[in-house]
Structures are given as structure tokens and as C-alpha cells.
Enzyme design. Structure first.
Site, PDB file in Angstrom:
ATOM      1  N   CYS A   7      32.198  13.162 -27.082  1.00  0.00           N
ATOM      2  CA  CYS A   7      32.134  11.953 -27.920  1.00  0.00           C
ATOM      3  C   CYS A   7      30.726  11.379 -27.995  1.00  0.00           C
ATOM      4  O   CYS A   7      30.559  10.190 -28.259  1.00  0.00           O
ATOM      5  CB  CYS A   7      33.054  10.882 -27.341  1.00  0.00           C
ATOM      6  SG  CYS A   7      34.774  11.348 -27.330  1.00  0.00           S
ATOM      7  N   ALA A   8      29.703  12.203 -27.728  1.00  0.00           N
ATOM      8  CA  ALA A   8      28.347  11.647 -27.683  1.00  0.00           C
ATOM      9  C   ALA A   8      27.676  11.595 -29.048  1.00  0.00           C
ATOM     10  O   ALA A   8      26.691  10.888 -29.237  1.00  0.00           O
ATOM     11  CB  ALA A   8      27.503  12.461 -26.709  1.00  0.00           C
ATOM     12  N   GLY A  79      23.356  18.792 -28.536  1.00  0.00           N
ATOM     13  CA  GLY A  79      24.244  19.926 -28.732  1.00  0.00           C
ATOM     14  C   GLY A  79      25.554  19.846 -27.986  1.00  0.00           C
ATOM     15  O   GLY A  79      25.664  19.229 -26.924  1.00  0.00           O
ATOM     16  N   THR A  80      26.548  20.521 -28.574  1.00  0.00           N
ATOM     17  CA  THR A  80      27.892  20.515 -27.985  1.00  0.00           C
ATOM     18  C   THR A  80      27.906  21.267 -26.649  1.00  0.00           C
ATOM     19  O   THR A  80      28.642  20.879 -25.741  1.00  0.00           O
ATOM     20  CB  THR A  80      28.894  21.169 -28.957  1.00  0.00           C
ATOM     21  OG1 THR A  80      28.305  22.368 -29.463  1.00  0.00           O
ATOM     22  CG2 THR A  80      29.226  20.264 -30.111  1.00  0.00           C
ATOM     23  N   GLU A 142      35.062  38.043 -33.093  1.00  0.00           N
ATOM     24  CA  GLU A 142      33.831  37.626 -33.772  1.00  0.00           C
ATOM     25  C   GLU A 142      33.922  36.159 -34.158  1.00  0.00           C
ATOM     26  O   GLU A 142      34.996  35.649 -34.477  1.00  0.00           O
ATOM     27  CB  GLU A 142      33.642  38.486 -35.038  1.00  0.00           C
ATOM     28  CG  GLU A 142      32.264  38.347 -35.648  1.00  0.00           C
ATOM     29  CD  GLU A 142      32.071  39.215 -36.887  1.00  0.00           C
ATOM     30  OE1 GLU A 142      32.837  40.196 -37.074  1.00  0.00           O
ATOM     31  OE2 GLU A 142      31.157  38.895 -37.665  1.00  0.00           O
ATOM     32  N   ASN A 156      37.492  27.755 -36.076  1.00  0.00           N
ATOM     33  CA  ASN A 156      37.443  27.142 -34.758  1.00  0.00           C
ATOM     34  C   ASN A 156      37.864  25.674 -34.887  1.00  0.00           C
ATOM     35  O   ASN A 156      37.223  24.896 -35.583  1.00  0.00           O
ATOM     36  CB  ASN A 156      35.999  27.265 -34.247  1.00  0.00           C
ATOM     37  CG  ASN A 156      35.761  26.507 -32.968  1.00  0.00           C
ATOM     38  OD1 ASN A 156      36.639  25.816 -32.451  1.00  0.00           O
ATOM     39  ND2 ASN A 156      34.555  26.648 -32.452  1.00  0.00           N
ATOM     40  N   HIS A 306      41.753 -13.922 -51.824  1.00  0.00           N
ATOM     41  CA  HIS A 306      42.434 -14.189 -53.093  1.00  0.00           C
ATOM     42  C   HIS A 306      42.044 -13.256 -54.229  1.00  0.00           C
ATOM     43  O   HIS A 306      40.882 -12.891 -54.378  1.00  0.00           O
ATOM     44  CB  HIS A 306      42.249 -15.632 -53.587  1.00  0.00           C
ATOM     45  CG  HIS A 306      41.286 -16.452 -52.813  1.00  0.00           C
ATOM     46  ND1 HIS A 306      41.646 -17.611 -52.163  1.00  0.00           N
ATOM     47  CD2 HIS A 306      39.973 -16.280 -52.562  1.00  0.00           C
ATOM     48  CE1 HIS A 306      40.596 -18.107 -51.555  1.00  0.00           C
ATOM     49  NE2 HIS A 306      39.568 -17.320 -51.782  1.00  0.00           N
TER      50      HIS A 306
HETATM   51  P1  TTP Z   1      29.415  17.690 -34.468  1.00  0.00           P
HETATM   52  O1  TTP Z   1      30.343  18.473 -35.321  1.00  0.00           O
HETATM   53  O2  TTP Z   1      27.981  18.051 -34.428  1.00  0.00           O
HETATM   54  O3  TTP Z   1      29.691  16.167 -34.879  1.00  0.00           O
HETATM   55  P2  TTP Z   1      28.825  14.869 -35.039  1.00  0.00           P
HETATM   56  O4  TTP Z   1      29.577  13.765 -34.381  1.00  0.00           O
HETATM   57  O5  TTP Z   1      27.436  15.061 -34.555  1.00  0.00           O
HETATM   58  O6  TTP Z   1      28.970  14.590 -36.616  1.00  0.00           O
HETATM   59  P3  TTP Z   1      27.946  14.727 -37.862  1.00  0.00           P
HETATM   60  O7  TTP Z   1      27.835  16.188 -38.151  1.00  0.00           O
HETATM   61  O8  TTP Z   1      28.625  13.963 -38.980  1.00  0.00           O
HETATM   62  O9  TTP Z   1      26.673  14.053 -37.442  1.00  0.00           O
HETATM   63  O10 TTP Z   1      29.948  17.711 -32.968  1.00  0.00           O
HETATM   64  C1  TTP Z   1      31.255  18.065 -32.566  1.00  0.00           C
HETATM   65  C2  TTP Z   1      31.713  17.150 -31.477  1.00  0.00           C
HETATM   66  O11 TTP Z   1      30.815  17.170 -30.358  1.00  0.00           O
HETATM   67  C3  TTP Z   1      31.794  15.741 -31.928  1.00  0.00           C
HETATM   68  O12 TTP Z   1      32.978  15.217 -31.405  1.00  0.00           O
HETATM   69  C4  TTP Z   1      30.569  15.081 -31.310  1.00  0.00           C
HETATM   70  C5  TTP Z   1      30.318  15.888 -30.073  1.00  0.00           C
HETATM   71  N1  TTP Z   1      28.901  16.041 -29.688  1.00  0.00           N
HETATM   72  C6  TTP Z   1      28.487  15.627 -28.425  1.00  0.00           C
HETATM   73  O13 TTP Z   1      29.271  15.107 -27.629  1.00  0.00           O
HETATM   74  N2  TTP Z   1      27.180  15.797 -28.074  1.00  0.00           N
HETATM   75  C7  TTP Z   1      26.265  16.369 -28.913  1.00  0.00           C
HETATM   76  O14 TTP Z   1      25.075  16.490 -28.536  1.00  0.00           O
HETATM   77  C8  TTP Z   1      26.708  16.798 -30.215  1.00  0.00           C
HETATM   78  C9  TTP Z   1      25.758  17.421 -31.188  1.00  0.00           C
HETATM   79  C10 TTP Z   1      28.029  16.618 -30.550  1.00  0.00           C
END
Ligand code: TTP
Length: 398
Positions: A7-8, A79-80, A142, A156, A306
């Protein structure tokens, strides 16, 4: 078993709704996206680690008393994969990872049986997502990133089952072109070394990225609610279908509410207001005399006192609509409404009104064209016709 919810992120595509809140805090069907996710996993796991950064205080304030929830702060939004790594020193050997911005219906109990698994969803437009290719035993062979020619229509879905091996793989991944450490790069390595199951989600799934995704998910979740009337209902009120009216809400005389709809605590409707299907009025909102709201989310403390019409729109918190504020939600030619998303003009859906941030005031007789975005803290002067996006903190007077 533990879980990590990511959620970052900033949720750029959902601006202005994400100017004052992270995407997981956008309310859908009366509660934040993240609450829907937590309710899906809380009975299945011991700990829920929520990775926060952008506007983290909004998430912490709301969920701080949830017994299994713990917060971890990502260093920066890079990044995720990096987000998952934030939990390295905390989670069990096996854990679930979920993107904090998805609405999904499937029960994850079966999914947790696998050592490594990724939820996949069949969609019509796989080219816009991470495409997953499975072999005959449903092992992932893949992963293609937004491919021009997708090899399958499975994508995904942002729900993963891993063990601690994923941390080593993330640490070994290179920084991607967009400067991030991505979970999908680690997964590409994982599928070379291990069997990773692709588990198809059968139920509803929505990767809430764009404003009309919010409204679509809202519609879907509202279609599942049951009638539950608790607030005060005055004389000659008509309530049709599945409507939730929470305690301390008041529906004043001669109003009509057509479900499915949710009216939260402290909201006041009417006299003589018309609430149409797929509407959510959050806490302490007010929709007054001869105002009509259709298929919209009105966030808390917003007042539409209103003679107004709000259709297919998302309106932020603490807004105040002057008398006769009107949103258009349909083009003459019936074509999809166009919306600016990250600097590009993109087609949305046939009916879309406006997307408004928080703390906006409109004067009397303000009109909005379909698909317009209004940033937070704007003042829109009397009689303006708004046919373009308005940046936050702007005073528009002609
Ligand atoms: P994203 O799909 O990159 O989503 P986002 O919230 O950055 O949206 P936007 O593309 O509109 O800017 O990320 C997938 C999920 O991972 C999302 O729930 C946010 C989270 N995330 C992190 O927790 N840390 C991170 O550094 C990134 C890039 C994403």
C-alpha cells in the site's frame, strides 16, 4: 501464515482522488479498498503486514486498532519487489502477498495450499497487464509485460503465495528501466527454479487503476448488499430495493431512494431528494431539496444542498456545491467519455460524470462537462461551465 499488503504507492492515475489519501483508502461500497482486502484475509492469516509510505498516516489512523494489522514503512516508493522486501525481517516462512489496490471476490483458502502460486484472471484486454502463460498442469511458464501480442488472456491478478526464497530472488533482481525493483522480475526467476501454480480467479476482480474502475467496482459490490434500514425515515419517503441506511442517518420527507445504495452514518437526505441506484453517501454528507444523485460516490462531509444533479461521479470530502451545480455524464454522440490520465487523453466508458478532489466549493449554477477532473481545494465561481481539468488550489471565476 502471514500476509503482506502493498500500500505504499502513489496511485498517480487516480488523481485527484489520491491527492489527500493513498489509493487503498478510496472508499468503494462504503469502505476503503484496503478494508475489503483485510476482510478477505483476516481469518486466514496470523499477521497482516501493511507496507505504507505515501500518505501513510491515513492508513495507520484507520486500521490501527485492527488486531492482526501491523504497519511497515517502505524507504521510498521504488518498486513492488522493494515493498515486499520491507517485510523480510518480520514474516513467517510462508506468506501471502496482495496488492493493496484490488477488489476481488474469490476465497483464498485453496490458494494457500500451494508453496508458490499466483492468482490469474481471464480478461478481454490482456495487453494492458502482465500476461501469464500456463502449461497443461497450470504451472506458470512465462510472464509477458504488457505485450503487443499476448500469448494468453490470463493476467497476473496481484495475489501471490511465496516462501522466504522470494526475498533472495528480489535482492538479486536488477533495477528496472523505470528505476524500480519489481516483483515480476523476481517471479520470472522463481518460475525457472520452482513450480509456480497459476490459480484462476473465478469471481469478480478489479485492479482499481482509473476513476471509472472505482465506479465499476462500486457497482459490483453494491449489487451484493442486502436491505438494512436503521436511520430515521420521515413521512412519505419511498425506499425501493436493497438500500442500507446506517444509524443516525436521516431521510427527510418526500425523498425517493432506489437501491442498491448505501447511506452512511450521519448523512442527511432531503426533503424531496432523489437517490438513484449505485450511489454511496459517506458519513455526514447532505443531499438536499430537489437534488438528484445517481451511481456516484460522495465522500464524507460533502454537501449538495439544493437543485443539483450528480451522475456517475466521484466527489471528494468536504466539498460544497452551490445551488444548481450540475454534472453532465453523457456525450451527444454516445461515444466513450474521454479522460486525461497521466497526460494522455484516454477513452473511458459511455457514462462518466466528474472526478473531484477534496475541499472544493462551487458557486451557484456551475456546470461540468463529462470526464472533467477538479483538483482539491478549488473554488469554482458562479455560472462557470467547466469543460477542462482544473488543477488543485485554483480559483476559477470565468
Ligand atoms: P502499481 O501498480 O505500481 O500501483 P500504484 O499505486 O503505484 O499506481 P499508479 O500506477 O496509478 O501510480 O503497484 C501495485 C501495488 O503495489 C499497489 O498496491 C501499490 C504498491 N506499491 C508499493 O507498495 N510500493 C511501491 O514502491 C510501488 C511501486 C507500488
Amino acid at each position: 501464515m502471514d500476509s503482506i499488503i502493498l500500500c505504499a504507492g502513489k496511485g498517480e492515475r487516480l488523481k485527484p482522488l489520491t491527492e489527500n489519501r493513498p489509493k487503498p483508502m478510496i472508499p468503494i461500497a462504503g469502505k476503503p479498498i484496503l478494508q475489503h482486502i483485510i476482510e478477505k484475509v483476516e481469518d486466514l492469516v496470523d499477521n497482516i503486514y501493511i507496507v505504507v509510505k505515501y500518505k501513510k498516516e491515513k492508513i495507520i489512523d484507520y486500521f490501527k486498532d485492527y488486531p492482526k494489522v501491523k504497519f511497515l514503512e517502505q524507504g521510498k516508493i521504488d518498486g513492488t519487489g522493494q515493498a515486499v522486501l520491507t517485510a523480510k525481517d518480520y514474516v513467517d516462512n510462508e506468506f501471502l502477498v496482495i496488492n493493496g489496490d484490488i477488489i476481488f471476490e474469490d476465497d483464498l483458502r485453496g490458494f494457500l495450499k500451494y508453496k508458490y502460486a499466483i492468482a490469474v484472471k481471464e480478461v478481454e484486454n490482456p495487453e494492458n497487464f502482465g500476461v501469464v502463460v500456463l502449461d497443461e498442469e497450470n504451472n506458470i511458464v512465462e510472464i509477458q509485460e504488457k505485450p503487443k501480442n499476448p500469448k494468453s488472456n490470463l493476467i497476473n491478478a496481484g495475489i501471490y503465495k511465496f516462501d522466504r526464497k522470494i526475498f533472495d530472488l528480489i535482492e538479486k533482481t536488477k533495477i528496472s528501466k523505470r528505476g524500480e525493483r519489481e516483483i515480476t522480475d523476481a517471479i520470472k526467476q522463481l518460475i525457472k527454479e520452482e513450480k509456480v501454480k497459476g490459480i484462476k480467479l473465478e469471481g469478480y476482480w478489479n485492479d482499481v487503476g482509473r476513476p471509472w474502475d472505482v465506479l465499476e467496482a462500486n457497482k459490483h459490490l453494491l449489487s451484493k448488499i442486502n436491505r438494512d434500514i436503521k436511520g430515521k425515515i420521515e413521512e412519505n419517503v419511498v425506499i425501493k430495493g436493497n438500500v442500507v441506511i446506517e444509524e443516525n442517518a436521516i431521510i427527510k420527507a418526500n425523498s425517493v431512494i432506489e437501491g442498491p445504495a448505501i447511506i452512511k452514518k450521519g448523512a442527511v437526505v432531503g426533503p424531496l431528494a432523489y437517490i438513484r441506484p449505485y450511489t454511496v453517501l459517506m458519513e455526514n454528507t447532505f443531499v438536499g431539496n430537489s437534488s438528484e444523485v445517481k451511481a456516484s460516490i460522495i465522500m464524507k462531509n460533502t454537501k449538495i444542498p439544493h437543485l443539483s444533479y450528480v451522475g456517475d461521479s466521484i466527489i471528494g470530502e468536504n466539498c460544497n456545491f452551490g445551488c444548481n451545480t450540475i454534472t453532465a455524464n453523457l456525450r451527444f454522440d454516445d461515444k466513450p467519455v474521454k479522460v486525461n490520465i497521466k497526460g494522455k487523453r484516454v477513452e473511458s466508458v459511455r457514462k462518466l460524470g466528474i472526478i473531484m478532489g477534496d475541499n472544493v466549493k462551487t458557486g451557484i449554477q456551475v456546470s461540468f462537462m463529462p470526464g472533467v477532473k477538479v483538483g482539491s481545494n478549488c473554488w469554482i465561481g458562479a455560472s462557470c461551465l467547466i469543460d477542462r481539468d482544473i488543477e488543485s488550489n485554483t480559483f476559477v471565476y470565468k
